[in-house]
Each structure stands twice: as structure tokens, then as C-alpha cells.
Design an enzyme around this catalytic site. Structure first.
Site, mmCIF file in Angstrom:
data_model
loop_
_atom_site.group_PDB
_atom_site.id
_atom_site.type_symbol
_atom_site.label_atom_id
_atom_site.label_comp_id
_atom_site.label_asym_id
_atom_site.label_seq_id
_atom_site.Cartn_x
_atom_site.Cartn_y
_atom_site.Cartn_z
ATOM 1 N N ASP A 38 -15.142 -23.825 -1.973
ATOM 2 C CA ASP A 38 -14.138 -23.528 -2.994
ATOM 3 C C ASP A 38 -13.577 -22.112 -2.808
ATOM 4 O OD1 ASP A 38 -12.724 -23.304 -5.456
ATOM 5 O OD2 ASP A 38 -14.134 -24.684 -6.402
ATOM 6 N N THR A 78 -8.486 -26.268 -8.173
ATOM 7 C CA THR A 78 -9.719 -26.893 -7.684
ATOM 8 C C THR A 78 -9.663 -28.413 -7.693
ATOM 9 O OG1 THR A 78 -11.003 -24.991 -8.418
ATOM 10 C CG2 THR A 78 -12.203 -27.044 -8.070
ATOM 11 N N ASN A 99 -5.980 -28.852 -12.735
ATOM 12 C CA ASN A 99 -7.287 -28.917 -13.384
ATOM 13 C C ASN A 99 -7.146 -29.488 -14.792
ATOM 14 O OD1 ASN A 99 -8.540 -27.785 -11.170
ATOM 15 N ND2 ASN A 99 -8.683 -25.736 -12.044
ATOM 16 N N LYS A 160 -19.549 -27.711 -9.011
ATOM 17 C CA LYS A 160 -18.669 -28.066 -10.130
ATOM 18 C C LYS A 160 -18.571 -29.584 -10.252
ATOM 19 C CE LYS A 160 -15.582 -24.071 -9.503
ATOM 20 N NZ LYS A 160 -14.182 -23.654 -9.251
ATOM 21 N N ARG A 162 -15.913 -31.322 -11.136
ATOM 22 C CA ARG A 162 -14.670 -31.840 -10.572
ATOM 23 C C ARG A 162 -14.714 -31.906 -9.052
ATOM 24 N NH1 ARG A 162 -13.477 -27.082 -13.369
ATOM 25 N NH2 ARG A 162 -12.674 -25.288 -12.206
ATOM 26 N N ASP A 290 -15.598 -19.403 -5.040
ATOM 27 C CA ASP A 290 -14.550 -19.415 -6.061
ATOM 28 C C ASP A 290 -14.949 -18.585 -7.278
ATOM 29 O OD1 ASP A 290 -11.967 -20.735 -7.086
ATOM 30 O OD2 ASP A 290 -13.396 -21.226 -8.663
ATOM 31 N N ASP A 335 -10.606 -26.270 -0.991
ATOM 32 C CA ASP A 335 -9.713 -26.907 -1.952
ATOM 33 C C ASP A 335 -8.448 -26.093 -2.188
ATOM 34 O OD1 ASP A 335 -11.238 -24.884 -3.086
ATOM 35 O OD2 ASP A 335 -11.407 -25.864 -5.033
ATOM 36 N N HIS A 336 -8.487 -24.816 -1.863
ATOM 37 C CA HIS A 336 -7.342 -23.910 -2.013
ATOM 38 C C HIS A 336 -7.751 -22.559 -1.464
ATOM 39 C CE1 HIS A 336 -9.589 -22.141 -5.326
ATOM 40 N NE2 HIS A 336 -9.677 -23.339 -5.892
ATOM 41 N N HIS A 480 -5.889 -18.103 -8.232
ATOM 42 C CA HIS A 480 -5.097 -18.865 -7.254
ATOM 43 C C HIS A 480 -4.205 -19.792 -8.049
ATOM 44 C CE1 HIS A 480 -7.950 -22.067 -8.247
ATOM 45 N NE2 HIS A 480 -8.873 -21.131 -8.148
#
Length: 548
Positions: A38, A78, A99, A160, A162, A290, A335-336, A480
């Protein structure tokens, strides 16, 4: 730090060590290991690449390296990012546009909808929800593998919910995420098996033990200076010292990733993943980078230590799989990306970096638009912050809505920090993007994130180097979510023992990962169901996509 913990826990379920020899490129691997780090931007990957000595070194020197991978959509958050990795679909296809989005018709006071919740559950809210994959509109690779062969085992582990849910999908056999100080949890009603209970015991014991901090690696020394963020608070010099029981500090440290990898390795061994006739898959979401980026920024000692520890922990994890003789293939991506805090950017040659004007928050916009349209006192604009999707009150008459939209666009398009403000109609009329992701327009990026049922009435995109956090002293310092390359670009690394390494510097997308892995295991994909393409990861002669 966690090698002793891992060794102790894994010893109870360890399989006999076997010699591992390279498998023919045409033979499907027995286990797919899909790792999402992440907020591991392409910039972070490149910045520390010369210092890798563990798992990241293995992937970067012995694998197929795509340093210019793209989470190609505009909503670089995310949940959308994780939804692309193992589905082959952009958020416009997966339905995971952010999200959190808003459903103003929802029959609850909280109109926000969390991407990994089931809001139909009584009493559910976006902050206190029942975790669910219900919003994911397409199958994951694991789901497709299981549909083709029900014997396939699909496991997803992450920091996480998600991350675990979006990579595992609705048909995964095991889905686990860090649910708080108690350790790993799963869906409501899922019993904790003995293995996870043992991991959680180790988790809570570790949390109860204070951490004096990590040593500063030599490559981090130049980053060891304090950055003032206001109210006497600084970041940039941390070592992750932590008091006993401080879960918030534990989560935003290398300790969380280490425990996630311990559970992943233990699950592989206890379930004998990769040891049977079929190919199995485990997805691993490493979330600490993250949390650290948000809490401390991406360029201080904190981030530097984290990347060093991540490299080491991945090395130990891969060594464990090697010792078990598993024929496995790895993909690692993110994821980013992420953007460092503007206060440090300003000190490091970027004086134009700034924080967003509070006037762009939904609350301030509602007040300003209300004053101009004669609708003062109503909540006219809903949104998750001063960027992204904005939703107009559905209780307005058609003329009122038109006036509110027009006035909102006038304010946004006249603001010096706003790059673009697109209406829902403008985005919907744009064809789905094709071609090299590095050449897309902002409107095309927006289209890749667009879902007609879930997206807002207006999409607000800030100018580059504008951080959408008003006050860093009240929570996150950096973030982000923008359409700019520092948030879109991520590394994509493939590895399998014995493969010929190569590097391809041209742009590819994270949606290309799933069809690439599907071809590797000879899993056919129905035409028209994905956005990505298969990447040939055989250097020189041969084509790993030939049997797709």
C-alpha cells in the site's frame, strides 16, 4: 525482529524442506503469491532500489520489472487500487470508484457508503459497518480459478479489510485482516481457527511489549531532519519507538507488515498451498507503508526505515517458501503512489507545494453556493473531502439543481488550486480510454474511475502538488488520491525461480496483472470481460501469453 516469532509459529505447521528446481516456463506454477504494498509508489521503489538486499532485490534483479506501472484511473485510493490488481478491471468496471462514495437516497442518516461494507445491514454506517465484498462487481483471479477448478484454494491476508476483500473476492476460502489490537479478523460470523488464534496471541504479545525503535540504516541518515508541521509538531526523525499497547503506533510501523507476512506464511504451510495438483493463490496486502506515509510523509527516516524493513521481511518470507520447495510465482505492485507533505517539499526545492484551501471543502462550498443561490442553510454539496466526487442534494427542484451545479462549477473553475471540474455528463460522454496510460488526458483518467450509479455529480481535480489536507496537525500530514503521476505510478514486478530477468520501462497498467497471471496458469478469460492485456514475461524467444 519478527523472524523468531515467525520461526516459532511456522515450526508447528512446517512441511519437510524440499530442494527447489526451476520449472519449465510452460508449466503452471503451483502457487501464485500476489503482493500489494500500500502506497509503494514507483518513486519510492526507484529511490531505494540501490539499497535492496532482500526480497525486493530478488524481484528487482531476477524478475520481470515494469517500473512504470500505472493505477491508470483518477481516483488513486486504496479500495479502487486493490480492486484493479486481481480483476483486470478498472474502477469503471469493478464499481469500486473510491474508498467512500455517497448514496443520497440511502435510508440512513449517514449517506456515505464504504467500499467494503454491506450498508443494507441494520444499523450499519460507513464508520461502523459489516465488512463485505458486495460492492465488487467482477470476479477476482482467485474466483475465476475456483470456478474453473473447485479444488483451488484462495486465501487473502492484509493489514486492511478493503485490501483483503478486494484482492480475495467474494468466493475466497480465507480472508483475514488486522481488525485492531486483537489481531486478525474476518467476516462477521467467521470463527477464528486455531492457527489464526496462535498468530493473534503472538500479535497481542508483541503489541504488549514496548518497541524501543529500529536502528537507522546508513541510507537513511541524510533524511534525518525534523520538519515542522505546526503547533510545535514535527515529523521526519522517527524510529518507530512505541509504548506497550499503542496499537495506532504499531499499525503505522514495520511491525504490522511483519505480522501480516507471518500469517501469510503460516497459512501457506498449514493449508499446504501449492502442494497439490491444482494451482492455489494467496494475496497479501501490506498496509504499513501507507499508514506511515500518511502519518509521517514519504521522505523522512520513517519511510526510509519502513522500506528497509519491508525488503528484509519479504526476503525472509520468500526464503521460507523456498525451504518448503514450493513452485511459486510472485507479482508485487501497489494500489497507488503517494505525495510527501508540502512542508518538506517546500524545504526541498519545491516552494510551490501547498495545502488545499479550506474554501474547497464540501462544507465551505455548500455555504458559498447557498449564499449565491438563495439556498443558504441547506447541505447542498456532499463529499469526502476537498477533492474527488461531489454530490448535489437530491431534494432540490430541477431549476435549483441547475443553479447549484452552475454556481459550484463557477467557484471551482475560478479557483487557483483547481485543475479541472468535470460534470457527470461530461465524464459519461467520454469513451473508455485506450492506449498507453501515460498519455491519457485527465478526462480519460476520470472516465476510468466512473460508475454511473456511484460517481458524483461533479468531479473536482486539484492542481499538481496541492495536498488535499487543510491542517496536518489534526490527523494525516500527507496523502494520495490525485490524478497525477506521483499517485498513479507504481512498480509491477513478476518473479519465478529460473526466469530470465528483464526490465521494460514503457508504461503498463495494474489491470494487466490478472490476464498475465491467468496466462501463466493456462486459465482462459472470456473476451470483453476485462480491461487489461497479458504481458509476455518471458525475455527473448517464447511468449508466456501464447497459451492464454
Amino acid at each position: 525482529m519478527f523472524r523468531k516469532t515467525a520461526a516459532m509459529l511456522l515450526a508447528a505447521c512446517a512441511m519437510p524442506a524440499l530442494a527447489q528446481t526451476p520449472a519449465p516456463a510452460s508449466t503452471p506454477p503451483k502457487l501464485i503469491v500476489a503482493i500489494a504494498v500500500d502506497q509503494f509508489s514507483a518513486d519510492l521503489f526507484a529511490e531505494y532500489r540501490q539499497y535492496y538486499s532482500g526480497g525486493l532485490k530478488r524481484l528487482a534483479q531476477q524478475g520481470a520489472v515494469f517500473p512504470k506501472g500505472f493505477q491508470s484511473h483518477a481516483a488513486t485510493e486504496t479500495c479502487p487500487g486493490h480492486s484493479t490488481i486481481l480483476t483486470g478491471g478498472r474502477p469503471s468496471r469493478t464499481g469500486i470508484i473510491a474508498n467512500t462514495w455517497f448514496d443520497l437516497k440511502a435510508g440512513r442518516d449517514d449517506k456515505a457508503v464504504y467500499c467494503a461494507e454491506d450498508e443494507t445491514q441494520p444499523g450499519s454506517s460507513s464508520g461502523d459497518y459489516v465488512a463485505s465484498p458486495a460492492h465488487l462487481k467482477v470476479p477476482t483471479l482467485g474466483g475465476r480459478m475456483k470456478a474453473a477448478n473447485p479444488a483451488t484454494r484462495v486465501v487473502s491476508v492484509a493489514g486492511k479489510d478493503r485490501a483483503a476483500i478486494m484482492m480475495g473476492g467474494p468466493t475466497a476460502d480465507q480472508v483475514w485482516w488486522v481488525g485492531g489490537a486483537q489481531g486478525f479478523v474476518s467476516y462477521k460470523g467467521v470463527a477464528i481457527p486455531p492457527l489464526v488464534a496462535r498468530i493473534n496471541d503472538a500479535f497481542t504479545q508483541r503489541l504488549a511489549t514496548p518497541n524501543p525503535g529500529f536502528e537507522l540504516p546508513p541510507q537513511c541518515a541524510a533524511r534525518d531532519f525534523a520538519v515542522n508541521i505546526g503547533d510545535g509538531k514535527t515529523v521526519g526523525t522517527g524510529r518507530f519507538a512505541r509504548a506497550a499497547g499503542d496499537f495506532k503506533a504499531f499499525r503505522a510501523s514495520p511491525e504490522q507488515d511483519a505480522m501480516t507476512l507471518v500469517l501469510a506464511a503460516a497459512a501457506i504451510e498449514s493449508m499446504s498451498l501449492g502442494k497439490q495438483a491444482q494451482t492455489d493463490i494467496i494475496s497479501i496486502g501490506l498496509s504499513a507503508t501507507d499508514h506511515i506515509g500518511h502519518t509521517y510523509g514519504t521522505e523522512g527516516t520513517e519511510s526510509c526505515i519502513q522500506i528497509d524493513r519491508l525488503d528484509r521481511e519479504l526476503g525472509a518470507f520468500f526464503d521460507r517458501l523456498d525451504a518448503d520447495g514450493i513452485d511459486y510465482a510472485v507479482v508485487l505492485t501497489a494500489d497507488h503512489g503517494g505525495h510527501d507533505l508540502p512542508e518538506r517539499h517546500q524545504e526541498n526545492a519545491m516552494p510551490m507545494a501547498s495545502r488545499v484551501d479550506e474554501a474547497l471543502t464540501p462544507k465551505a462550498l455548500s455555504a458559498a453556493v447557498g449564499a449565491k443561490t438563495g439556498l443558504a442553510g441547506r447541505k447542498l454539496i456532499w463529499g469526502d473531502g476537498p477533492a474527488g466526487d461531489l454530490y448535489i442534494d437530491i431534494g432540490l427542484t430541477a431549476p435549483q439543481r441547475a443553479a447549484v451545479e452552475a454556481e459550484t462549477l463557477k467557484i471551482l473553475r475560478g479557483h487557483p488550486q483547481v485543475q479541472a471540474a468535470y460534470t457527470k455528463a461530461e465524464i459519461a460522454a467520454t469513451p473508455a480510454p485506450t492506449g498507453a496510460p501515460e498519455s491519457w488526458s485527465l478526462l480519460q483518467e476520470a472516465r476510468a474511475s466512473f460508475d454511473p450509479q456511484r460517481s458524483g455529480d461533479i468531479l473536482l481535480l486539484l492542481k499538481p502538488r496541492v495536498t488535499p489536507i487543510v491542517d496536518p496537525t489534526k490527523g494525516y500530514v500527507a496523502t494520495h488520491g490525485s490524478p497525477w503521476d506521483y499517485d498513479r505510478r507504481v512498480p509491477i514486478l513478476f518473479w519465478r525461480k529460473g526466469m530470465r530477468p528483464f526490465e521494460q520501462p514503457l508504461g503498463v497498467e495494474t489491470v494487466d496483472i490478472m490476464p498475465t497471471l491467468a496466462a501463466l496458469i493456462h486459465l482462459p478469460l472470456p473476451a470483453g470481460e476485462i480491461d487489461g492485456r497479458c504481458l509476455d514475461i518471458i525475455a527473448g524467444d517464447g511468449d508466456s501469453c501464447a497459451g492464454k
